[in-house]
Motif scaffolding. Structure first.
Motif, short mmCIF file in Angstrom:
data_model
loop_
_atom_site.label_atom_id
_atom_site.label_comp_id
_atom_site.label_asym_id
_atom_site.label_seq_id
_atom_site.Cartn_x
_atom_site.Cartn_y
_atom_site.Cartn_z
N CYS A 169 21.58 11.22 9.68
CA CYS A 169 22.85 10.83 10.28
C CYS A 169 23.34 9.52 9.68
CB CYS A 169 22.70 10.70 11.80
SG CYS A 169 24.26 10.27 12.62
N MET A 170 24.62 9.43 9.37
CA MET A 170 25.21 8.26 8.74
C MET A 170 25.28 7.09 9.72
SD MET A 170 25.73 9.27 5.70
CE MET A 170 26.72 7.90 5.11
N LYS A 171 25.39 7.37 11.02
CA LYS A 171 25.47 6.30 12.01
C LYS A 171 24.06 5.94 12.47
CE LYS A 171 28.78 6.27 14.94
NZ LYS A 171 29.70 6.58 16.05
N GLU A 172 23.71 4.70 12.31
CA GLU A 172 22.34 4.27 12.57
C GLU A 172 21.98 4.41 14.05
OE1 GLU A 172 19.52 0.29 11.96
OE2 GLU A 172 21.60 0.34 11.27
N ASP A 173 22.94 4.09 14.98
CA ASP A 173 22.61 4.18 16.40
C ASP A 173 22.34 5.62 16.82
OD1 ASP A 173 25.20 4.87 15.87
OD2 ASP A 173 26.00 4.10 17.76
N VAL A 174 23.12 6.58 16.29
CA VAL A 174 22.89 7.98 16.62
C VAL A 174 21.57 8.45 16.01
CG1 VAL A 174 23.82 10.32 16.39
CG2 VAL A 174 25.37 8.41 16.77
N ARG A 175 21.27 8.02 14.79
CA ARG A 175 20.05 8.45 14.13
C ARG A 175 18.82 7.94 14.89
NH1 ARG A 175 21.11 6.34 9.66
NH2 ARG A 175 19.77 4.51 9.69
N SER A 176 18.89 6.69 15.31
CA SER A 176 17.73 6.14 16.03
C SER A 176 17.59 6.78 17.42
CB SER A 176 17.88 4.63 16.16
OG SER A 176 19.05 4.31 16.88
#
Length: 814
Positions: free
Chosen positions: A781-788
């Protein structure tokens, strides 16, 4: 006896001289007045409309996933030409007609304004330009006797002309020609070939004296005439079109109209003369042969020579239009017979309307781009439209001749009466010389008769003088009438100047409204707007300042009152202003308190068209941004109305606004059950099947909002499966997670991650294939908060953790 008749002849000469003098002096001024009126002209830009042809059978058969190279925005009069999958060019036209536009709609936009102008006395031109096979002949010359709705502009224009004239006094004549291989041929008389073109400097017009001229009196005769002409037109079968026109067809319609009749009066108390006015105008309808590339059309032999001649004449026309648009001193009119025939249509005195026809296929993008650029250049051409009007002096002369004859008859009657009186006088003198006293009584009677005759003669003389005075008064009144008409024309000119000034002010207001319309947006929430504005910051500030200025001047209550206006345009503009104001929280409170919500819902219950539905849905979407408004919106039945509109709407703008409004309501966890029970989630999934990415993005955002609210409740020990799983939305989410655009993808990822936070959903996610997408989101995922967040969810759920271990053991290479 002979001497007594000389005054009658003398009177006749005097009357003729007086009338001839009256005809020479005032009518000379009338002629100059008519000439000055004919010289008066007003600027008129060439109006250009673009029409998109539907896909043909070969295009549909070649590729079911056919991607059009053209995107239309008819409400903004705008066209987008795709360069590739991510870039496009934007062009503005006077009208943009989609592939679903009816023949009647095309005529109302392109042809009817020009036809009405021709009936008023101006020359007009209607012309079609485009690539071979894009529908030029269908647009202009379609006959279709079986279905009247498919008739082209030629038939409809002549119907309006015949209905707008008087068949008793007016006249309509038709000539039908074709320009084939640089020779002018008569389609109504095929034996007439190579007809010369003559320039008339006096009339400032182009004449074709050798062409057949046929007077038409009804629609049926014109249809037969047009059918016979089409049978003589040169056509050929090419790869691009089975019946490709190999010549330029030119229909010339001349209209002669009598504007006002001369008053026919016979009593001596008649008041002046009204001079009849004749207006002569010409309507030229040009069906240009299609431009084509030889390697695509596959022509050869004589057809190849025809194609070369067509392309050369169209190139010459394009050069002339470029020269006129750029203001060059030299315009190469004589490079082609086509440009000579159309010299009055571009840069002349005619009111010109051009329709350019294009196809959707990306295989012909070069030809489509060339056609669009031709239309763009034509929009820069300014014509000086001139009214052609003249006085009917023949009718006036006939009127004066009747007056002369009447006066001569009256004068002859008076002369005969005088001759009778002289004979009676002579009889009296003879009787007085030959009779005696016995006949005195008879003489007295004769004397009394003579006295009565003399009295009658004096009366007749007085009547003759009165008639002469009345004739002189009539001449003076005619002169006064002429002077009054000159004054009225001067006043009319001043009024026209004021009208032009007011029109400029109206145009300025319309441009502001267009800016306001193009800047219109409905915000969904702080982080996910329903519509993004594409203007620069200056354009945004100008649009907002215009709306605020309008709001301050008019007032909210007056704006809300305009929502009930019977004028659809006024109601539409008021809706746009209210929708823009609803994006501001301060204005939202005023709109809700002022009864604006009830008015919007009343309009939504009985919408007039998709545009009104889209604007009202946008206003509701903006009102739904405020949490305090959401419960009231649901209580007022907004969900049910939005569901009904979503089932009926076809316009992508309307679907996007409805989806945006539902997405805002989905962000409130208290009303999600209500949303589900009234069919809101099901209609969102139905709109998710739309081919428009903006609509899919709003649907994805709505599902993400539902999942987000459920994940919050899951943290508060909420133990139930997701509404999205119950409503069978998970397959759509998984499908879009695998392959969709970025504008949709980011909302789908958020929806999956929030669904996974509820342990009750874990097993369903695994069985539906969503677990694979969760793993991918946690890594890619490009968005770090969603990926984490995705990584933490997978690690925290026992079911997902077990599936992850199994997945890792079966995929050692990853």
């Amino acid at each position: 006896m002979a001497n007594s008749r000389f005054p009658a002849a003398a009177d006749r000469g005097v009357l003729q001289k007086c009338l001839s003098n009256s005809a020479s002096s005032p009518f000379g001024r009338l002629k100059r007045s008519a000439s000055s009126k004919e010289e008066a002209s007003v600027p008129g830009r060439v109006r250009v409309a673009v029409r998109l042809r539907p896909r043909n059978a070969e295009e549909l058969k070649a590729d079911l996933d056919f991607a059009d190279c053209v995107e239309l925005e008819p409400e903004l009069h705008r066209l987008k030409l795709r360069k590739n999958n991510w870039d496009y060019e934007t062009f503005q036209f006077d009208e943009v007609l989609t592939e679903h536009a009816s023949q009647k709609r095309v005529y109302e936009v392109v042809g009817k304004p020009v036809v009405e102008s021709v009936l008023q006395g101006y020359n007009g031109t209607i012309m079609a330009y485009g690539q071979t096979g894009t529908g030029k002949t269908y647009t202009l010359g379609r006959l279709d006797e079986e279905d009247d709705s498919n008739r082209g502009i030629m038939i409809r224009a002549v119907e309006d002309l015949l209905s707008g004239i008087s068949l008793k006094d007016d006249c309509v004549t038709v000539s039908y020609l074709q320009l084939y291989m640089e020779t002018v041929q008569d389609l109504l008389a095929p034996e007439k070939e190579n007809i010369p073109i003559v320039d008339d400097p006096k009339m400032r017009d182009v004449l074709i004296p050798g062409a057949s001229v046929v007077e038409i009196r009804d629609h049926k005769s014109f249809s037969e005439l047009l059918k016979s002409g089409e049978a003589n037109r040169a056509v050929a079968n090419t790869k691009l079109n089975a019946e490709s026109s190999r010549s330029h067809a030119i229909l010339v319609i001349n209209v002669r109209r009598l504007v006002s009749e001369a008053q026919e009066k016979s009593s001596p108390s008649d008041q002046g003369f009204l001079v009849p006015t004749i207006r002569r105008s010409k309507l030229v309808i040009v069906d240009l042969a299609g431009s084509e590339r030889i390697d695509k059309s596959g022509v050869g032999g004589s057809s190849l020579d025809e194609a070369k001649s067509i392309n050369l004449s169209l190139t010459a026309l394009g050069k002339c239009i470029n020269a006129i648009a750029e203001g060059n001193s030299h315009v190469p009119i004589r490079d082609s017979k086509l440009t000579r025939l159309l010299r009055d249509s571009f840069g002349g005195t005619a009111r010109t309307s051009l329709v350019i026809t294009i196809g959707p296929s990306p295989l012909h993008r070069g030809e489509t781009s060339s056609t669009i650029m031709f239309g763009q250049r034509a929009m820069k051409v300014e014509n000086m439209v001139r009214l052609k009007e003249e006085f009917d002096y023949k009718s006036l002369c006939r009127r004066l001749e009747r007056e002369i004859d009447k006066l001569l008859v009256e004068n002859e009657r008076h002369t005969k009466a005088m001759i009778g009186a002289e004979d009676l006088q002579r009889t009296y003198e003879e009787m007085a010389a030959n009779q005696n006293v016995k006949h005195q009584k008879e003489l007295k009677e004769l004397s009394s008769r003579l006295h009565a005759v003399n009295v009658d003669r004096e009366k007749l003389q007085l009547q003759l003088r009165d008639s002469q005075i009345e004739v002189q008064l009539e001449k003076e009144k005619l002169g006064e009438e002429i002077n009054r008409r000159l004054e009225l024309e001067a006043e009319n000119k001043d009024l026209n100047d004021k009208v032009l000034q007011l029109q400029n002010e109206v145009n300025e207001m319309q441009r502001e409204l267009e800016q306001m319309r193009s800047g219109y947006q409905c915000k969904a929430d702080k982080s996910h707007p329903v519509q993004k504005m594409t203007q620069n910051s200056n354009g945004q500030n100008r649009s907002k300042s215009t709306i605020v200025k309008l709001f301050e001047q008019v007032g909210l209550q007056n704006l809300l009152a305009l929502l009930k206006s019977p004028d659809e345009d006024v109601q539409l503009q008021a809706l746009r202003v209210i929708a823009n104001l609803a994006a501001d929280e301060a204005h939202q409170v005023k709109i809700m308190e002022g009864g604006g919500l009830s008015l919007l819902l009343d309009i939504l219950r009985k919408p007039k068209n998709d545009s009104v539905c889209g604007i009202v849905a946008g206003a509701i979407a903006n009102l739904a941004m405020r949490e305090l408004n959401q419960v009231r919106l649901v209580e007022e039945g907004v969900i049910e109305l939005l569901v009904i509109i979503a089932h009926k709407a076809q316009d992508p703008q309307t679907l996007r606004m409805v989806a945006g409004a539902l997405a805002n309501l989905c962000g409130n966890g208290e009303i999600q059950e209500k949303l589900r029970s009234e069919g809101g989630i099901k209609v969102l999934l139905k709109m998710g099947e739309s081919q428009y990415l903006d609509v899919q993005a709003q649907v994805a955002r709505a599902l993400a909002n539902i999942a987000k609210c459920e994940s919050k409740r899951a943290l508060q020990e909420y133990d139930a499966r997701s509404l999205l799983i119950e409503e069978e939305a998970l397959p759509w989410i998984v499908e879009k997670a695998k392959d969709c655009a970025e504008v949709v993808h980011r909302h789908i990822e958020m929806a999956l991650v929030h669904l996974a936070q509820n342990e009750c959903n874990a097993e369903v996610l695994v069985n539906s294939g969503a677990f694979t997408e969760l793993v991918r989101i946690s890594h890619e995922c490009m968005k770090e908060d969603v990926r984490s967040l995705a990584y933490r969810v997978v690690c925290a759920s026992p079911v997902l953790q077990a599936e992850f271990l199994r997945f890792s053991s079966t995929s050692p290479g990853e």
